[in-house]
Design an enzyme around this catalytic site. Structure first.
Site, PDB file in Angstrom:
ATOM      1  N   ARG A   1      27.160  32.617  45.682  1.00 62.54           N
ATOM      2  CA  ARG A   1      28.197  33.154  46.762  1.00 62.54           C
ATOM      3  C   ARG A   1      27.377  34.382  48.061  1.00 62.54           C
ATOM      4  NH1 ARG A   1      31.447  38.733  44.325  1.00 62.54           N
ATOM      5  NH2 ARG A   1      31.562  39.690  46.339  1.00 62.54           N
TER       6      ARG A   1
ATOM      7  N   ASN B   1      38.549  32.402  41.633  1.00 64.67           N
ATOM      8  CA  ASN B   1      39.065  32.423  42.689  1.00 64.67           C
ATOM      9  C   ASN B   1      37.938  30.903  43.364  1.00 64.67           C
ATOM     10  OD1 ASN B   1      39.842  34.299  43.652  1.00 64.67           O
ATOM     11  ND2 ASN B   1      38.002  35.910  43.578  1.00 64.67           N
TER      12      ASN B   1
ATOM     13  N   CYS C   1      45.720  37.365  39.685  1.00 62.00           N
ATOM     14  CA  CYS C   1      45.006  38.360  40.765  1.00 62.00           C
ATOM     15  C   CYS C   1      44.760  40.125  40.569  1.00 62.00           C
ATOM     16  CB  CYS C   1      45.362  37.870  42.048  1.00 62.00           C
ATOM     17  SG  CYS C   1      43.721  38.716  43.355  1.00 62.00           S
TER      18      CYS C   1
ATOM     19  N   HIS D   1      45.465  36.400  48.258  1.00 59.72           N
ATOM     20  CA  HIS D   1      44.315  37.143  48.817  1.00 59.72           C
ATOM     21  C   HIS D   1      45.231  36.837  50.449  1.00 59.72           C
ATOM     22  CE1 HIS D   1      40.612  37.062  46.271  1.00 59.72           C
ATOM     23  NE2 HIS D   1      41.768  37.779  45.797  1.00 59.72           N
TER      24      HIS D   1
ATOM     25  N   TYR E   1      42.565  41.600  52.062  1.00 60.13           N
ATOM     26  CA  TYR E   1      41.917  40.355  52.587  1.00 60.13           C
ATOM     27  C   TYR E   1      42.932  40.193  54.011  1.00 60.13           C
ATOM     28  CZ  TYR E   1      39.940  39.584  47.938  1.00 60.13           C
ATOM     29  OH  TYR E   1      39.675  40.069  47.073  1.00 60.13           O
TER      30      TYR E   1
END
Length: 417
Positions: free
Chosen positions: A90, A144, A164, A194, A241
């Site tokens: 990440r 995700n 989500c 998102h 987002y």
């Protein structure tokens, strides 16, 4: 009833376990099995999970295992919450795109594509093993990028629904601002994972979005980190987002000047795991709320209960479009309210999506199609095409640089590289 959580060693897990314990009347669980290859983390998180069940008087068993096949055997539902490559991957997703002048984020843009390429093959392997061991089990995907991962699962014929926490988070936020219960709030939530907007907020059948914007615009703007006037100009409250799209260049500069979210989360996880080792701890700690995933447990329990209980309740989920948004292909995965029962999730009708939103939705859907193809088939050209199609990239020279960086940083996760 047996439920399995793949990625059960996650620091998220106590949030989920707390929901199963509190809401056991909605979802009676005889056995909750946590599955994770990280045996040390699994022991720590599993011990806390058992203490949470005991504190709340839940009669079910909490077990854990590193053996995926044994863990999912006989499960009625399998929840996926894994992170391939961990926080180290990440951190990379959030860094190298910035070098190319693009947002570095784990679910959006180039970083989101990297995560999809690492994740889709792993999730599909897990799903095949679930199908062999528990062919009637439902797969609830919280991994995700949810839209792409869920599309991969559904394309492969798995019994899957994506989940989500954005919609339930908005529902809870709006209810608190309006002074009503969350159950009184109904959202016209539409878009992709998102990439969604709340076009109406109904209480007692009345749209109170104008009141929300006029009376609580400052509070909403602070949460969204967008100007107060923007939701009014849109006629909708965008997901937070959307800031990556509406304020892209500003966000890039901001991200360049501070530690990555991955670094923050990694430090938080170390602290959480140390707390979880305390044998006196028998509830989720307050620090966990800062980890992310607020209300994940409530959303997961509600969705799993509707699937296994054949209730037909309406939940906001990720599922096949099947004509709901007529400008998208049927096999696109959208995020909208859906009736959920033993047959799965069927989107409710939605009014036409305004051009202000539909153009972006169509563009990101095309990117997701190409991203899934790249994840399934590999190849530099397919990665390049997905990046070029993404609305946040769109320039061939930038897409070329990002492609090289993505492959270089993820080579050991990509079988074809």
């Amino acid at each position: 009833m047996k439920l399995a959580v793949v990625g059960g060693g996650s620091t998220y897990t106590p949030e989920l376990v707390d929901g199963f314990a509190r809401l056991r009347a909605s979802l009676p669980v005889d056995e909750l099995v946590l599955i994770d290859p990280a045996a040390d983390r699994l022991e720590t998180v599993g011990g806390l999970a058992r203490r949470i069940f005991a504190r709340q008087g839940h009669p079910g068993r909490v077990t854990w295992t590193t053996d995926l096949d044994a863990g999912v055997d006989g499960a009625a539902a399998v929840l996926l919450q894994l992170r391939v490559g961990g926080q180290a991957a990440r951190a990379q997703d959030e860094s190298w795109p910035l070098e190319c002048g693009c947002v570095g984020q784990e679910t959006t843009g180039a970083g989101g594509l990297a995560k999809a390429l690492r994740t889709v093959p792993v999730v599909l392997d897990i799903a095949e093993r679930v199908r062999r061991r528990s062919p009637d089990a439902w797969i609830v995907d919280f991994t995700n990028p949810v839209g792409i991962v869920t599309r991969a699962l559904l394309t492969a014929g798995h019994r899957a629904v994506g989940l989500c926490n954005v919609a339930i988070g908005f529902q809870r936020k709006f209810a608190a601002l309006l002074g009503v219960t969350p159950q009184e709030v109904t959202l016209d939530h539409v878009g992709l994972n998102h990439l969604t907007w709340e076009r109406e907020v109904r209480v007692g059948g009345v749209d109170v979005l104008p009141k929300l914007l006029s009376d609580h615009g400052d509070a909403l703007a602070a949460d969204l980190r967008l100007p107060r006037e923007l939701p009014a100009r849109l006629g909708a409250v965008p997901s937070y987002y959307l800031r990556y799209f509406y304020r892209h260049d500003e966000v890039v500069e901001e991200l360049r000047g501070k530690p990555s979210r991955a670094e923050e989360v990694a430090a938080m996880e170390r602290e959480l795991l140390e707390m979880y080792q305390d044998p006196a701890l028998d509830e989720k700690p307050a620090l966990l709320a800062k980890r992310g995933g607020a209300y994940y447990s409530e959303a997961a329990v509600a969705l799993t209960s509707a699937l296994l209980g054949d209730t037909g309740e309406v939940q906001v989920v990720n599922t096949l479009n099947n004509g709901t948004l007529p400008f998208l292909p049927d096999d696109a995965v959208i995020e909208v309210p859906a009736a959920v029962d033993a047959r799965g999730a069927r989107p409710l009708p939605v009014r036409s999506l305004e051009p202000l939103f539909s153009g972006l939705v169509a563009g990101v859907t095309a990117y997701e199609h190409l991203a899934l193809r790249a994840a399934l088939e590999g190849g530099r050209d397919r990665v390049f095409q997905a990046l070029l199609a993404h609305p946040l990239i769109g320039q061939d020279t930038t897409a070329d640089r990002l492609t090289d960086a993505l492959i270089a940083h993820n080579r050991h996760h990509l079988a074809w590289a």
